[in-house]
Design a protein around this motif. Structure first.
Motif, PDB file in Angstrom:
ATOM      1  N   TYR A   1       1.330  -1.213   0.302  1.00 21.85           N
ATOM      2  CA  TYR A   1      -0.109  -0.168  -0.084  1.00 21.85           C
ATOM      3  C   TYR A   1       0.897   1.922  -0.129  1.00 21.85           C
ATOM      4  CZ  TYR A   1      -3.565  -2.790   1.551  1.00 21.85           C
ATOM      5  OH  TYR A   1      -4.335  -3.726   1.760  1.00 21.85           O
ATOM      6  N   ARG A   2       0.823   2.128  -0.452  1.00 24.69           N
ATOM      7  CA  ARG A   2       1.120   3.707  -0.634  1.00 24.69           C
ATOM      8  C   ARG A   2      -0.635   5.151  -0.583  1.00 24.69           C
ATOM      9  NH1 ARG A   2       6.226   5.419  -2.500  1.00 24.69           N
ATOM     10  NH2 ARG A   2       6.111   3.154  -3.645  1.00 24.69           N
ATOM     11  N   ALA A   3      -0.033   5.540   0.684  1.00 25.57           N
ATOM     12  CA  ALA A   3      -0.539   6.447   1.162  1.00 25.57           C
ATOM     13  C   ALA A   3      -2.534   5.554   1.427  1.00 25.57           C
ATOM     14  CB  ALA A   3      -1.449   7.642   0.073  1.00 25.57           C
ATOM     15  N   ASN A   4      -2.589   4.217   1.902  1.00 27.26           N
ATOM     16  CA  ASN A   4      -3.432   3.440   2.565  1.00 27.26           C
ATOM     17  C   ASN A   4      -3.902   3.390   1.105  1.00 27.26           C
ATOM     18  OD1 ASN A   4      -2.828   3.241   5.117  1.00 27.26           O
ATOM     19  ND2 ASN A   4      -3.550   5.166   5.217  1.00 27.26           N
ATOM     20  N   MET A   5      -4.251   3.216   0.282  1.00 32.70           N
ATOM     21  CA  MET A   5      -4.201   2.775  -1.003  1.00 32.70           C
ATOM     22  C   MET A   5      -4.113   1.450  -2.020  1.00 32.70           C
ATOM     23  SD  MET A   5      -5.237   4.978  -5.011  1.00 32.70           S
ATOM     24  CE  MET A   5      -3.708   4.070  -5.670  1.00 32.70           C
ATOM     25  N   LEU A   6      -4.284   0.555  -2.090  1.00 31.01           N
ATOM     26  CA  LEU A   6      -3.759  -0.450  -2.835  1.00 31.01           C
ATOM     27  C   LEU A   6      -2.789  -0.357  -4.180  1.00 31.01           C
ATOM     28  CD1 LEU A   6      -2.729  -4.147  -2.652  1.00 31.01           C
ATOM     29  CD2 LEU A   6      -4.729  -4.172  -3.402  1.00 31.01           C
ATOM     30  N   GLU A   7      -1.345  -1.029  -3.904  1.00 35.05           N
ATOM     31  CA  GLU A   7      -0.650  -0.446  -4.836  1.00 35.05           C
ATOM     32  C   GLU A   7      -0.141  -1.473  -5.973  1.00 35.05           C
ATOM     33  OE1 GLU A   7       3.094   2.896  -6.363  1.00 35.05           O
ATOM     34  OE2 GLU A   7       3.238   2.181  -4.602  1.00 35.05           O
TER      35      GLU A   7
ATOM     36  N   PRO B   1       7.751  -3.901   7.712  1.00 33.83           N
ATOM     37  CA  PRO B   1       6.703  -4.388   6.919  1.00 33.83           C
ATOM     38  C   PRO B   1       6.329  -2.633   6.395  1.00 33.83           C
ATOM     39  CG  PRO B   1       6.408  -4.362   9.207  1.00 33.83           C
ATOM     40  CD  PRO B   1       7.491  -4.507   8.575  1.00 33.83           C
ATOM     41  N   PHE B   2       7.157  -1.802   6.028  1.00 31.80           N
ATOM     42  CA  PHE B   2       6.844  -0.681   5.138  1.00 31.80           C
ATOM     43  C   PHE B   2       7.820   0.019   4.507  1.00 31.80           C
ATOM     44  CE2 PHE B   2       9.556  -0.512   8.977  1.00 31.80           C
ATOM     45  CZ  PHE B   2      10.770   0.174   8.707  1.00 31.80           C
ATOM     46  N   ILE B   3       7.117   0.391   3.674  1.00 30.57           N
ATOM     47  CA  ILE B   3       7.656   0.869   2.382  1.00 30.57           C
ATOM     48  C   ILE B   3       8.133   2.373   2.332  1.00 30.57           C
ATOM     49  CG2 ILE B   3       6.944   1.633   0.001  1.00 30.57           C
ATOM     50  CD1 ILE B   3       4.538  -0.127  -0.452  1.00 30.57           C
ATOM     51  N   LYS B   4       9.647   2.589   1.740  1.00 31.41           N
ATOM     52  CA  LYS B   4      10.649   3.936   2.131  1.00 31.41           C
ATOM     53  C   LYS B   4      10.124   4.634   1.238  1.00 31.41           C
ATOM     54  CE  LYS B   4      12.279   3.414   6.433  1.00 31.41           C
ATOM     55  NZ  LYS B   4      14.456   3.692   7.578  1.00 31.41           N
ATOM     56  N   ASN B   5      10.371   5.286   0.609  1.00 29.86           N
ATOM     57  CA  ASN B   5      10.431   6.757  -0.524  1.00 29.86           C
ATOM     58  C   ASN B   5      12.275   6.843  -0.158  1.00 29.86           C
ATOM     59  OD1 ASN B   5      11.445   8.937   0.851  1.00 29.86           O
ATOM     60  ND2 ASN B   5       9.587   9.999   0.424  1.00 29.86           N
ATOM     61  N   ASP B   6      12.813   7.607  -1.482  1.00 31.44           N
ATOM     62  CA  ASP B   6      14.268   7.244  -2.171  1.00 31.44           C
ATOM     63  C   ASP B   6      14.999   8.313  -0.536  1.00 31.44           C
ATOM     64  OD1 ASP B   6      14.270   6.706  -3.948  1.00 31.44           O
ATOM     65  OD2 ASP B   6      14.389   7.896  -4.753  1.00 31.44           O
TER      66      ASP B   6
ATOM     67  N   GLY C   1      13.864   8.199   2.246  1.00 31.41           N
ATOM     68  CA  GLY C   1      14.235   7.697   3.714  1.00 31.41           C
ATOM     69  C   GLY C   1      12.912   8.246   4.372  1.00 31.41           C
ATOM     70  N   ASP C   2      11.637   8.304   3.913  1.00 31.90           N
ATOM     71  CA  ASP C   2      10.475   8.737   4.600  1.00 31.90           C
ATOM     72  C   ASP C   2       9.442   7.031   3.965  1.00 31.90           C
ATOM     73  OD1 ASP C   2      11.378  10.885   5.196  1.00 31.90           O
ATOM     74  OD2 ASP C   2      10.739  12.300   3.288  1.00 31.90           O
ATOM     75  N   ILE C   3       9.037   7.288   5.295  1.00 26.95           N
ATOM     76  CA  ILE C   3       8.103   6.251   5.471  1.00 26.95           C
ATOM     77  C   ILE C   3       6.047   6.458   4.850  1.00 26.95           C
ATOM     78  CG2 ILE C   3       6.380   4.729   6.507  1.00 26.95           C
ATOM     79  CD1 ILE C   3       8.164   4.543   8.491  1.00 26.95           C
ATOM     80  N   VAL C   4       6.151   5.934   3.648  1.00 21.00           N
ATOM     81  CA  VAL C   4       5.090   6.249   2.474  1.00 21.00           C
ATOM     82  C   VAL C   4       4.118   5.222   2.324  1.00 21.00           C
ATOM     83  CG1 VAL C   4       6.928   8.026   1.534  1.00 21.00           C
ATOM     84  CG2 VAL C   4       6.517   6.002   0.168  1.00 21.00           C
ATOM     85  N   GLY C   5       4.571   4.150   2.814  1.00 22.92           N
ATOM     86  CA  GLY C   5       3.291   3.351   2.576  1.00 22.92           C
ATOM     87  C   GLY C   5       3.765   1.994   3.753  1.00 22.92           C
ATOM     88  N   HIS C   6       2.531   1.077   3.279  1.00 22.80           N
ATOM     89  CA  HIS C   6       3.255  -0.282   4.019  1.00 22.80           C
ATOM     90  C   HIS C   6       3.045  -1.741   3.188  1.00 22.80           C
ATOM     91  CE1 HIS C   6      -1.694   0.219   4.810  1.00 22.80           C
ATOM     92  NE2 HIS C   6      -1.196  -0.766   4.513  1.00 22.80           N
ATOM     93  N   ILE C   7       3.343  -2.835   3.900  1.00 25.03           N
ATOM     94  CA  ILE C   7       3.086  -3.986   3.555  1.00 25.03           C
ATOM     95  C   ILE C   7       2.466  -4.777   4.200  1.00 25.03           C
ATOM     96  CG2 ILE C   7       4.780  -6.159   2.663  1.00 25.03           C
ATOM     97  CD1 ILE C   7       6.530  -4.328   2.323  1.00 25.03           C
ATOM     98  N   GLU C   8       1.377  -5.736   3.747  1.00 18.21           N
ATOM     99  CA  GLU C   8       0.662  -6.730   4.769  1.00 18.21           C
ATOM    100  C   GLU C   8       0.470  -8.345   3.849  1.00 18.21           C
ATOM    101  OE1 GLU C   8      -3.700  -5.168   4.333  1.00 18.21           O
ATOM    102  OE2 GLU C   8      -2.724  -3.315   5.926  1.00 18.21           O
ATOM    103  N   ASP C   9       0.901  -9.271   4.779  1.00 16.92           N
ATOM    104  CA  ASP C   9       0.016 -10.641   4.398  1.00 16.92           C
ATOM    105  C   ASP C   9      -1.116 -10.705   3.532  1.00 16.92           C
ATOM    106  OD1 ASP C   9      -0.423 -12.686   7.002  1.00 16.92           O
ATOM    107  OD2 ASP C   9       1.072 -11.056   7.678  1.00 16.92           O
ATOM    108  N   SER C  10      -1.027 -11.640   3.040  1.00 14.44           N
ATOM    109  CA  SER C  10      -2.905 -11.979   3.121  1.00 14.44           C
ATOM    110  C   SER C  10      -3.200 -13.436   2.797  1.00 14.44           C
ATOM    111  CB  SER C  10      -2.907 -10.286   1.996  1.00 14.44           C
ATOM    112  OG  SER C  10      -4.557 -10.828   1.678  1.00 14.44           O
ATOM    113  N   PHE C  11      -2.097 -14.114   3.056  1.00 17.53           N
ATOM    114  CA  PHE C  11      -3.306 -15.746   3.011  1.00 17.53           C
ATOM    115  C   PHE C  11      -3.390 -16.530   4.966  1.00 17.53           C
ATOM    116  CE2 PHE C  11       1.863 -14.825   3.134  1.00 17.53           C
ATOM    117  CZ  PHE C  11       2.047 -15.984   4.016  1.00 17.53           C
TER     118      PHE C  11
END
Length: 338
Positions: free
Chosen positions: A10-16, A313-318, A320-330
């Motif tokens: 997810y980026r900005a809480n939107m599925l990417e 479980p998070f996504i950073k931009n170049d 180093g700021d956190i801009v999204g997150h990762i979730e397992d889905s199974f």
């Protein structure tokens, strides 16, 4: 054909982005204990096959005959990243084994890790076959050929006696008939085998629990090679890579391959696990495996934490700021270790 979503990004809480795939876990009765998706789908092992491809080396006295260290012998199973300690060990092996670098069929390349790659380029060095991540495997192939009296010519061909020996070993470990195994050509030029995901899990279960291997000579070889993988885990990939991280635990035998394939076994729990990320991503391996271990209530919580640190479980931009997150889905069928 549709596949289950394993990981959502997810980026900005939107599925990417999503990563779909299949997972299979088998127990010591060689039965499926849990799964996600179609476990009968054929999957190429890619470099997850390296421990199996190294078995002929460990069925001989090559290591003792040529006075290889156990650290050096681990490179027969490795997808090395070109770190200096790995290249030094490969150079040492070349000085001991009846192999010339030019004989390796794998292509000249630069080291995989960025730091040694940049250093090689800065120093004006050319690509080498020794830098190829499969160099150790190929050195093992050539040495076995010379030890067993096989021709070294075209040792990479599927019909070569060594590749046929490996094919038959895989058949025994995976509970497959030889004619059921599909054969392609791997990135380094040697045969690559495809078997159902369930059988891949069975194969790694036997690597982790060699008492399940009926052939005594294969069993003895597996005990030796898996010990080398655990004791010298940084040779199998390198520091901060998932194979070397998992292999730090003496309870785990693990090896990944290209195009999203990963296999591992939990020795005490006597479970073999195989997975395939269908888009070929290796980035999400730590996320998926950490989730599997959590869901089955694996006892080593430190290992789960190490995996989460490999890929948080998070996504950073170049910047180093956190801009999204990762979730397992199974879910793995609510399977729990007793």
């Amino acid at each position: 054909m549709t596949y289950d979503i394993l990981i959502k990004e997810y980026r900005a809480n939107m599925l990417e982005n999503t990563h779909t795939g299949i997972i299979c876990g088998v127990n010591e009765q060689l039965q499926t204990a849990f799964h996600v998706g179609d476990t009968e789908q054929y999957v190429f092992l890619r470099s997850a096959a390296k421990p199996i491809q190294a078995i002929p080396v460990f069925m001989t006295n090559i290591i003792e005959k040529y006075q290889l260290t156990e650290q050096e012998s681990a490179l027969f199973m490795a997808s090395h990243r070109g770190e200096s300690y790995q290249v030094d060990a490969l150079e040492s092996m070349l000085s001991k084994l009846p192999v010339e670098e030019e004989e390796l069929y794998c292509a000249p390349s630069y080291p995989l890790n960025k730091s040694p790659q940049h250093q090689v380029i800065r120093e004006g060095k050319v690509k080498r076959k020794l830098y190829h991540n499969c160099a150790g495997k190929h050195m093992g192939f050539i040495t076995v050929c010379r030890e067993l009296g096989y021709s070294v010519d075209e040792y990479w061909k599927p019909e070569h006696p060594l590749q046929q020996q490996i094919l038959h070993i895989l058949a025994k470990l995976s509970n497959m008939a030889v004619d059921q195994i599909k054969i392609g050509i791997d990135g380094c030029g040697v045969p690559v085998f495809a078997i159902p995901l369930e059988n891949m899990a069975i194969c790694f279960l036997k690597l982790g629990c060699p008492d399940l291997i009926e052939d005594i000579e294969i069993r003895k070889a597996v005990v030796k090679l898996t010990a080398a993988m655990n004791r010298h885990n940084n040779m199998i990939a390198s520091d901060n890579f998932i194979c070397s991280t998992l292999l730090q635990s003496s309870n785990i035998v693990a090896k990944g391959g290209a195009q999203g394939v990963y296999c591992f076994a939990l020795k005490e729990e006597r479970i073999g696990i195989a997975l395939k990320v269908m888009n070929g991503s290796e980035d999400v391996w730590p996320n998926i495996i950490a989730s599997i271990l959590e869901q089955i209530n694996y006892k080593d919580k430190n290992m789960i934490q190490y995996l989460k640190e490999l890929r948080p479980p998070f996504i950073k931009n170049d910047a180093g700021d956190i801009v999204g997150h990762i979730e397992d889905s199974f879910v793995v069928n609510q399977f729990k270790l007793i």
